[in-house]
Design a protein around this motif. Structure first.
Motif, PDB file in Angstrom:
ATOM      1  N   ARG A 194       0.857  -1.190   0.000  1.00 23.05           N
ATOM      2  CA  ARG A 194       0.000   0.000   0.000  1.00 23.05           C
ATOM      3  C   ARG A 194       0.887   1.231   0.000  1.00 23.05           C
ATOM      4  O   ARG A 194       1.849   1.336   0.766  1.00 23.05           O
ATOM      5  CB  ARG A 194      -0.921   0.017   1.225  1.00 23.05           C
ATOM      6  N   LEU A 195       0.542   2.188  -0.875  1.00 24.10           N
ATOM      7  CA  LEU A 195       1.281   3.436  -0.993  1.00 24.10           C
ATOM      8  C   LEU A 195       0.398   4.602  -0.567  1.00 24.10           C
ATOM      9  O   LEU A 195      -0.794   4.656  -0.903  1.00 24.10           O
ATOM     10  CB  LEU A 195       1.739   3.669  -2.442  1.00 24.10           C
ATOM     11  N   ARG A 196       0.989   5.536   0.162  1.00 28.35           N
ATOM     12  CA  ARG A 196       0.332   6.809   0.442  1.00 28.35           C
ATOM     13  C   ARG A 196       0.892   7.838  -0.535  1.00 28.35           C
ATOM     14  O   ARG A 196       2.094   8.091  -0.556  1.00 28.35           O
ATOM     15  CB  ARG A 196       0.559   7.266   1.878  1.00 28.35           C
ATOM     16  N   VAL A 197       0.005   8.422  -1.353  1.00 28.39           N
ATOM     17  CA  VAL A 197       0.422   9.382  -2.377  1.00 28.39           C
ATOM     18  C   VAL A 197      -0.138  10.750  -2.001  1.00 28.39           C
ATOM     19  O   VAL A 197      -1.357  10.920  -1.877  1.00 28.39           O
ATOM     20  CB  VAL A 197      -0.080   8.962  -3.773  1.00 28.39           C
ATOM     21  N   GLU A 198       0.750  11.725  -1.827  1.00 32.72           N
ATOM     22  CA  GLU A 198       0.357  13.082  -1.458  1.00 32.72           C
ATOM     23  C   GLU A 198       0.673  14.033  -2.610  1.00 32.72           C
ATOM     24  O   GLU A 198       1.800  14.078  -3.101  1.00 32.72           O
ATOM     25  CB  GLU A 198       1.097  13.546  -0.211  1.00 32.72           C
ATOM     26  N   LEU A 199      -0.325  14.792  -3.021  1.00 32.85           N
ATOM     27  CA  LEU A 199      -0.168  15.800  -4.061  1.00 32.85           C
ATOM     28  C   LEU A 199      -0.110  17.176  -3.406  1.00 32.85           C
ATOM     29  O   LEU A 199      -1.028  17.552  -2.672  1.00 32.85           O
ATOM     30  CB  LEU A 199      -1.330  15.742  -5.055  1.00 32.85           C
ATOM     31  N   VAL A 200       0.952  17.913  -3.681  1.00 35.66           N
ATOM     32  CA  VAL A 200       1.130  19.254  -3.125  1.00 35.66           C
ATOM     33  C   VAL A 200       0.977  20.263  -4.253  1.00 35.66           C
ATOM     34  O   VAL A 200       1.702  20.189  -5.257  1.00 35.66           O
ATOM     35  CB  VAL A 200       2.510  19.403  -2.452  1.00 35.66           C
ATOM     36  N   ALA A 201       0.036  21.203  -4.106  1.00 29.59           N
ATOM     37  CA  ALA A 201      -0.231  22.191  -5.142  1.00 29.59           C
ATOM     38  C   ALA A 201       0.629  23.433  -4.943  1.00 29.59           C
ATOM     39  O   ALA A 201       1.275  23.616  -3.902  1.00 29.59           O
ATOM     40  CB  ALA A 201      -1.712  22.570  -5.139  1.00 29.59           C
ATOM     41  N   ALA A 202       0.621  24.299  -5.952  1.00 21.22           N
ATOM     42  CA  ALA A 202       1.431  25.517  -5.908  1.00 21.22           C
ATOM     43  C   ALA A 202       1.005  26.443  -4.776  1.00 21.22           C
ATOM     44  O   ALA A 202       1.828  27.190  -4.231  1.00 21.22           O
ATOM     45  CB  ALA A 202       1.344  26.244  -7.251  1.00 21.22           C
ATOM     46  N   ASP A 203      -0.284  26.413  -4.398  1.00 20.87           N
ATOM     47  CA  ASP A 203      -0.758  27.276  -3.311  1.00 20.87           C
ATOM     48  C   ASP A 203      -0.551  26.653  -1.930  1.00 20.87           C
ATOM     49  O   ASP A 203      -0.999  27.210  -0.926  1.00 20.87           O
ATOM     50  CB  ASP A 203      -2.238  27.602  -3.508  1.00 20.87           C
ATOM     51  N   GLY A 204       0.116  25.502  -1.869  1.00 19.19           N
ATOM     52  CA  GLY A 204       0.376  24.853  -0.593  1.00 19.19           C
ATOM     53  C   GLY A 204      -0.647  23.821  -0.188  1.00 19.19           C
ATOM     54  O   GLY A 204      -0.434  23.082   0.780  1.00 19.19           O
ATOM     55  N   GLY A 205      -1.749  23.741  -0.894  1.00 21.14           N
ATOM     56  CA  GLY A 205      -2.776  22.757  -0.555  1.00 21.14           C
ATOM     57  C   GLY A 205      -2.325  21.340  -0.894  1.00 21.14           C
ATOM     58  O   GLY A 205      -1.560  21.129  -1.837  1.00 21.14           O
ATOM     59  N   THR A 206      -2.776  20.378  -0.110  1.00 19.01           N
ATOM     60  CA  THR A 206      -2.386  18.981  -0.314  1.00 19.01           C
ATOM     61  C   THR A 206      -3.623  18.096  -0.383  1.00 19.01           C
ATOM     62  O   THR A 206      -4.671  18.410   0.200  1.00 19.01           O
ATOM     63  CB  THR A 206      -1.480  18.481   0.818  1.00 19.01           C
ATOM     64  N   SER A 207      -3.493  17.012  -1.120  1.00 16.38           N
ATOM     65  CA  SER A 207      -4.526  15.976  -1.149  1.00 16.38           C
ATOM     66  C   SER A 207      -3.820  14.632  -1.084  1.00 16.38           C
ATOM     67  O   SER A 207      -2.728  14.466  -1.625  1.00 16.38           O
ATOM     68  CB  SER A 207      -5.372  16.076  -2.422  1.00 16.38           C
ATOM     69  N   THR A 208      -4.445  13.687  -0.388  1.00 20.20           N
ATOM     70  CA  THR A 208      -3.820  12.387  -0.137  1.00 20.20           C
ATOM     71  C   THR A 208      -4.704  11.271  -0.641  1.00 20.20           C
ATOM     72  O   THR A 208      -5.933  11.314  -0.489  1.00 20.20           O
ATOM     73  CB  THR A 208      -3.556  12.209   1.368  1.00 20.20           C
TER      74      THR A 208
END
Length: 260
Positions: A194-208
């Motif tokens: 299982r992998l945890r994938v975190e996306l970090v946007a240019a405005d600092g917001g994250t989604s997992t």
């Protein structure tokens, strides 16, 4: 009866004046002066004064009452129902929808592009890892070769990929777990489960998002949605085949989507 004497003046006989006529302004036919309708086209010879100019549209919206009957002999115009409050209300709602929808127009256009334009490979501009065994650096997970891999002693370390600003639109994630795509080599070391994938946007917001892998060689593809992504973190949380003396191997990680 004897006629007038020779040389005597002859009295002038008055000639009757021609009867006055009225020309029809529609067909040009001559009509007697007393007629009201043309003998040819039956339209009024004297339609009366020209109609007054229509009032402004905003005054017509407020005016109520029945429609004026047409003059006798004239062709009525097609009925038109004047807009009341419905049309202005629709225009106001439309303007409000456009005004409040402007901030989301970019996301909507991006969504349409993702559905129409095929995704392209998104190689990162820089990669790093919080931990890596000797000979198995973070770059091995992004080099395009399935027989070279990133390796760590156990689950928990993080693999990061940078894309720079203004970021990218990510739609797909491709993972090759283990040390190789060959079955006998694939089972020699532990593989991420299982992998945890975190996306970090240019405005600092994250989604997992957490992704569960199958314990099999070869690529596995997953949907992964994010816009304006400048960094992605991948963390193995659990592993298949973990045992003493075995490390966790991740052969390849690839991202697809659109730039800009």
């Amino acid at each position: 009866m004897p006629g007038p004497a020779a040389g005597a003046p002859v009295a002038a006989v008055p000639v009757a004046a021609p009867a006055p006529v009225v020309r029809c302004r529609h067909c040009g036919t001559a009509n007697e002066a007393g007629r009201t309708l043309c003998v040819r086209c039956a339209l009024p010879l004297d339609p009366g004064p020209a109609p007054a100019a229509p009032p402004p549209w905003w005054r017509r919206l407020l005016r109520r009452g029945g429609r004026q009957a047409p003059l006798a002999g004239t062709r009525p115009r097609p009925a038109w129902r004047r807009p009341r409050i419905v049309l202005p209300l629709v225009l106001v709602l439309l303007a409000c929808g456009i005004w409040f929808g402007l901030p989301y127009a970019k996301d909507l256009l991006g969504l349409v592009r993702n559905e129409v334009v095929p995704p392209e490979a998104l190689p990162p501009s820089a990669v790093r890892a919080s931990e890596a065994l000797k000979g198995h650096p973070a770059t091995a997970a992004f080099d395009g070769f399935s027989n070279r891999y990133w390796a760590v002693a156990g689950t928990g370390p993080t693999l990061e990929a940078d894309f720079g600003e203004p970021g990218v639109g990510v739609t797909k994630l491709v993972v090759l777990a283990g040390t190789s795509t060959k079955k006998d080599e694939f089972l020699t070391q532990a593989r991420p489960a299982r992998l945890r994938v975190e996306l970090v946007a240019a405005d600092g917001g994250t989604s997992t998002r957490r992704i569960t892998l199958k314990d099999q060689p070869g690529q596995q593809t997953f949907d992964l949605h994010g816009s304006g992504v400048t960094r992605i973190r991948v963390t193995p949380e659990t592993a298949y085949g973990a045992a003493r003396g075995r490390h966790v191997a991740l052969a390849e990680v690839e991202f697809f989507g659109h730039r800009g």
